[in-house]
Write a protein that holds these residues in place. Structure first.
Motif, PDB file in Angstrom:
ATOM      1  N   GLY A  44       0.802  -0.778   0.050  1.00  0.00           N
ATOM      2  CA  GLY A  44       0.270   0.148  -0.483  1.00  0.00           C
ATOM      3  C   GLY A  44       0.545   1.356  -0.104  1.00  0.00           C
ATOM      4  O   GLY A  44       2.199   1.827   0.921  1.00  0.00           O
ATOM      5  N   ARG A  45       0.633   2.373  -0.842  1.00  0.00           N
ATOM      6  CA  ARG A  45       0.917   3.072  -1.019  1.00  0.00           C
ATOM      7  C   ARG A  45       0.846   5.294   0.216  1.00  0.00           C
ATOM      8  O   ARG A  45       1.599   4.494   1.088  1.00  0.00           O
ATOM      9  CB  ARG A  45       0.843   4.066  -1.880  1.00  0.00           C
ATOM     10  N   ALA A  46      -0.747   4.438   0.795  1.00  0.00           N
ATOM     11  CA  ALA A  46      -0.741   5.021   1.759  1.00  0.00           C
ATOM     12  C   ALA A  46      -1.679   4.626   2.811  1.00  0.00           C
ATOM     13  O   ALA A  46      -1.358   5.134   3.989  1.00  0.00           O
ATOM     14  CB  ALA A  46      -1.244   6.849   1.170  1.00  0.00           C
ATOM     15  N   HIS A  47      -2.718   3.827   2.558  1.00  0.00           N
ATOM     16  CA  HIS A  47      -3.371   3.164   3.779  1.00  0.00           C
ATOM     17  C   HIS A  47      -3.690   1.954   3.723  1.00  0.00           C
ATOM     18  O   HIS A  47      -3.774   1.083   2.358  1.00  0.00           O
ATOM     19  CB  HIS A  47      -4.291   4.509   3.732  1.00  0.00           C
ATOM     20  N   ALA A  48      -3.991   0.821   4.519  1.00  0.00           N
ATOM     21  CA  ALA A  48      -4.504  -0.157   4.431  1.00  0.00           C
ATOM     22  C   ALA A  48      -5.639  -0.498   5.326  1.00  0.00           C
ATOM     23  O   ALA A  48      -5.607  -0.350   6.513  1.00  0.00           O
ATOM     24  CB  ALA A  48      -3.637  -1.906   5.120  1.00  0.00           C
ATOM     25  N   THR A  49      -6.144  -1.272   4.981  1.00  0.00           N
ATOM     26  CA  THR A  49      -7.875  -1.106   5.559  1.00  0.00           C
ATOM     27  C   THR A  49      -8.509  -2.729   5.949  1.00  0.00           C
ATOM     28  O   THR A  49      -8.401  -3.605   5.382  1.00  0.00           O
ATOM     29  CB  THR A  49      -9.113  -0.169   5.894  1.00  0.00           C
ATOM     30  N   LEU A  50      -9.176  -2.230   6.978  1.00  0.00           N
ATOM     31  CA  LEU A  50      -9.903  -3.997   7.886  1.00  0.00           C
ATOM     32  C   LEU A  50     -11.170  -3.762   7.466  1.00  0.00           C
ATOM     33  O   LEU A  50     -11.128  -3.071   8.582  1.00  0.00           O
ATOM     34  CB  LEU A  50      -8.693  -4.578   8.663  1.00  0.00           C
ATOM     35  N   SER A  51     -11.941  -3.957   7.366  1.00  0.00           N
ATOM     36  CA  SER A  51     -13.406  -3.970   7.597  1.00  0.00           C
ATOM     37  C   SER A  51     -13.948  -5.782   8.023  1.00  0.00           C
ATOM     38  O   SER A  51     -13.162  -6.310   6.623  1.00  0.00           O
ATOM     39  CB  SER A  51     -14.229  -3.322   6.090  1.00  0.00           C
ATOM     40  N   VAL A  52     -15.248  -4.991   8.841  1.00  0.00           N
ATOM     41  CA  VAL A  52     -15.746  -6.694   8.769  1.00  0.00           C
ATOM     42  C   VAL A  52     -17.536  -6.574   8.911  1.00  0.00           C
ATOM     43  O   VAL A  52     -17.936  -5.285   9.130  1.00  0.00           O
ATOM     44  CB  VAL A  52     -15.193  -7.172  10.151  1.00  0.00           C
ATOM     45  N   THR A  53     -17.393  -7.932   7.145  1.00  0.00           N
ATOM     46  CA  THR A  53     -19.485  -7.762   7.332  1.00  0.00           C
ATOM     47  C   THR A  53     -19.687  -9.140   7.851  1.00  0.00           C
ATOM     48  O   THR A  53     -19.145 -10.274   7.779  1.00  0.00           O
ATOM     49  CB  THR A  53     -19.641  -7.797   5.952  1.00  0.00           C
TER      50      THR A  53
ATOM     51  N   PRO B 129      -0.195  -1.521  -5.831  1.00  0.00           N
ATOM     52  CA  PRO B 129      -0.864  -1.721  -7.298  1.00  0.00           C
ATOM     53  C   PRO B 129      -1.940  -3.088  -7.694  1.00  0.00           C
ATOM     54  O   PRO B 129      -2.840  -3.231  -8.628  1.00  0.00           O
ATOM     55  CB  PRO B 129       0.596  -2.691  -7.614  1.00  0.00           C
ATOM     56  N   GLY B 130      -2.490  -3.373  -7.275  1.00  0.00           N
ATOM     57  CA  GLY B 130      -3.684  -4.233  -6.663  1.00  0.00           C
ATOM     58  C   GLY B 130      -3.309  -6.062  -7.162  1.00  0.00           C
ATOM     59  O   GLY B 130      -1.927  -6.254  -7.644  1.00  0.00           O
ATOM     60  N   VAL B 131      -4.540  -6.281  -8.049  1.00  0.00           N
ATOM     61  CA  VAL B 131      -3.396  -8.438  -8.364  1.00  0.00           C
ATOM     62  C   VAL B 131      -4.878  -7.504  -9.794  1.00  0.00           C
ATOM     63  O   VAL B 131      -5.922  -7.961 -10.180  1.00  0.00           O
ATOM     64  CB  VAL B 131      -4.727  -9.152  -7.724  1.00  0.00           C
ATOM     65  N   ARG B 132      -3.936  -8.131 -10.915  1.00  0.00           N
ATOM     66  CA  ARG B 132      -4.206  -7.998 -12.462  1.00  0.00           C
ATOM     67  C   ARG B 132      -5.463  -9.338 -12.747  1.00  0.00           C
ATOM     68  O   ARG B 132      -4.461 -10.647 -11.462  1.00  0.00           O
ATOM     69  CB  ARG B 132      -3.121  -8.485 -13.479  1.00  0.00           C
ATOM     70  N   ALA B 133      -5.993  -9.021 -13.674  1.00  0.00           N
ATOM     71  CA  ALA B 133      -7.003 -10.564 -14.141  1.00  0.00           C
ATOM     72  C   ALA B 133      -6.418 -11.630 -14.461  1.00  0.00           C
ATOM     73  O   ALA B 133      -4.885 -11.016 -15.351  1.00  0.00           O
ATOM     74  CB  ALA B 133      -7.883 -10.242 -15.256  1.00  0.00           C
ATOM     75  N   GLY B 134      -6.522 -12.346 -13.790  1.00  0.00           N
ATOM     76  CA  GLY B 134      -5.656 -13.703 -14.489  1.00  0.00           C
ATOM     77  C   GLY B 134      -4.952 -14.298 -12.868  1.00  0.00           C
ATOM     78  O   GLY B 134      -4.320 -14.973 -13.787  1.00  0.00           O
TER      79      GLY B 134
END
Length: 423
Positions: free
Chosen positions: A337-346, A361-366
């Motif tokens: 993460g460049r600026a932040h990382a979050t954790l949420s629960v539902t 950068p995230g996860v690319r398709a495939g």
């Protein structure tokens, strides 16, 4: 076990035969008593048919019949005087005399003789007798025959039960031995007898399940060994390379320090790899459950936590296990993460969903599946060093607990979801 089954079956049959024999003898005894009573009534009617009342009292009008009935009949007049008396034992004669003057039919036993007293024309009494010896003899013969039959049946049951149990247990022993041989030599073999429909097919199904578990455990151990060997190769190679370079020539203090720092970093990486793999090998899935709030309280402070509406929401796993699942995801979120990382629960459809997001950068398709393979890293692997085991470990733990870990393809940041069953 065979002896216990044979003895139990034989004892059960013996009890059943005892009950049946006792019932048979009771019915037989009652029937013979009834036959004796019928004979007495017939004799009494025959004697009464030969009597006649005259001015002188009761007389027997049919002398030929009298010669027949005199052997087992007494006739008493109204005053108790004996009109007809057969030859009988003293105790039988005394019992017959005690019945004179009776106003109704009376049965009485005197030793082995049964008596019946009937009023005679309202002016006397007729007493007839019958010996019980033939009936008792019949009872003894029936008892001996029944006991002999019981003994024969019991012997046959013993022999047949022993053969049947031996044959049945021989199959069980053969299946057990076969399963033992397969467990030692070839875990791919199965009995494969289809859905259980009796005890033997159920045993085969249970042995197949046991073999499946043993095969899974063996495959897990082999895979773990292969992963350890694969993951240790690169850190060890770097350690050796750094050490060899450091020994090739005299180096300035600063360069030597840099080389040693690289060795320490590689050693730390190596330690993390070993710890991660061994932790997974020792992990036991628990089902006591925990509260979501307890899990969130232990999250790395660098991760922003979005508390759920209900902190008391319960997960069907232990707190430590949930933390182990989330740790690789949270570490990646902080690292990429460049600026932040979050954790949420539902909460969703009987499940608890932990969502880890970052602005990296995230996860690319495939790549959403390949990144969960051991030692496989995605397109963003160049941004930081790693062993490629964290995501694989997280998914394995989640699936073992009845849940799953998925990656959502996105170029706007990393997004991972851990879905676990509710407690």
């Amino acid at each position: 076990m065979r002896r216990r089954l044979v003895l139990l079956t034989t004892a059960s049959v013996a009890v059943a035969l005892l009950v049946l024999t006792s019932g048979f003898l009771l019915v037989l005894s009652h029937g013979l008593d009834r036959d004796a009573d019928l004979v007495l009534r017939s004799r009494a009617e025959a004697v009464l048919a030969t009597l006649e009342f005259t001015g002188g009292g009761l007389v027997v009008e049919d002398l030929p019949l009298d010669e027949v009935v005199d052997t087992n009949a007494w006739v008493f007049d109204a005053s108790g005087r004996v009109v007809v008396e057969p030859h009988a034992a003293p105790e039988v004669a005394a019992a017959a005399a005690g019945l004179r003057g009776t106003k109704a039919a009376v049965f009485r036993d005197a030793g082995d003789v049964r008596l019946l007293a009937r009023p005679a024309l309202g002016r006397g009494t007729v007493v007839v007798s019958v010996s019980r010896v033939p009936y008792e003899h019949s009872e003894w013969i029936a008892l001996l025959a029944a006991l002999l039959l019981d003994a024969v049946v019991l012997l046959m049951v013993l022999v047949l039960t022993r053969r049947v149990v031996t044959a049945a247990l021989r199959v069980v022993a053969a299946m057990t031995q076969q399963a033992l041989e397969w467990s030692e030599r070839d875990l791919d073999h199965r009995f494969a007898l289809g859905p259980p429909h009796d005890e033997l097919t159920e045993l085969a199904a249970n042995l197949d399940v046991l073999l499946d578990r043993m095969a899974a455990t063996l495959r897990h151990e082999r895979r773990l060994s292969a992963e350890i060997a694969h993951e240790l190769r690169t850190p060890l190679a770097r350690l050796r390379a750094e050490a060899e370079i450091a020994l090739l020539r005299e180096r300035p203090h600063a360069e030597l320090r840099t080389a040693l720092q690289a060795v320490v970093a590689d050693a730390g990486d190596l330690t993390r790899v070993v710890d991660t793999l061994l932790e997974f090998s020792r992990t036991e899935i628990e089902t006591a459950g925990c509260q979501v709030g307890d899990v969130l309280a232990a999250v790395d402070g660098r991760v922003r936590v979005e508390a759920p509406a209900d902190p008391a929401l319960r997960v069907g796993c232990e707190e430590e296990l949930v933390s182990r699942m989330l740790a690789p995801l949270l570490q990646n979120a902080v690292a990429y993460g460049r600026a932040h990382a979050t954790l949420s629960v539902t909460g969703d459809d009987g499940a608890v969903v932990f969502t880890v997001a970052d602005d990296g950068p995230g996860v690319r398709a495939g790549e959403e599946e390949t990144i969960f393979e051991p030692a496989h890293r995605g397109s963003a692997a160049h941004l930081r060093q790693g062993s490629g085991l964290g995501l694989a470990l997280s998914r394995r733990l989640a699936r073992a607990a009845g849940g799953d870990v998925v990656a959502v393809p996105s170029t706007a940041g990393g997004l991972f979801q851990v879905r676990l069953p509710r407690a």
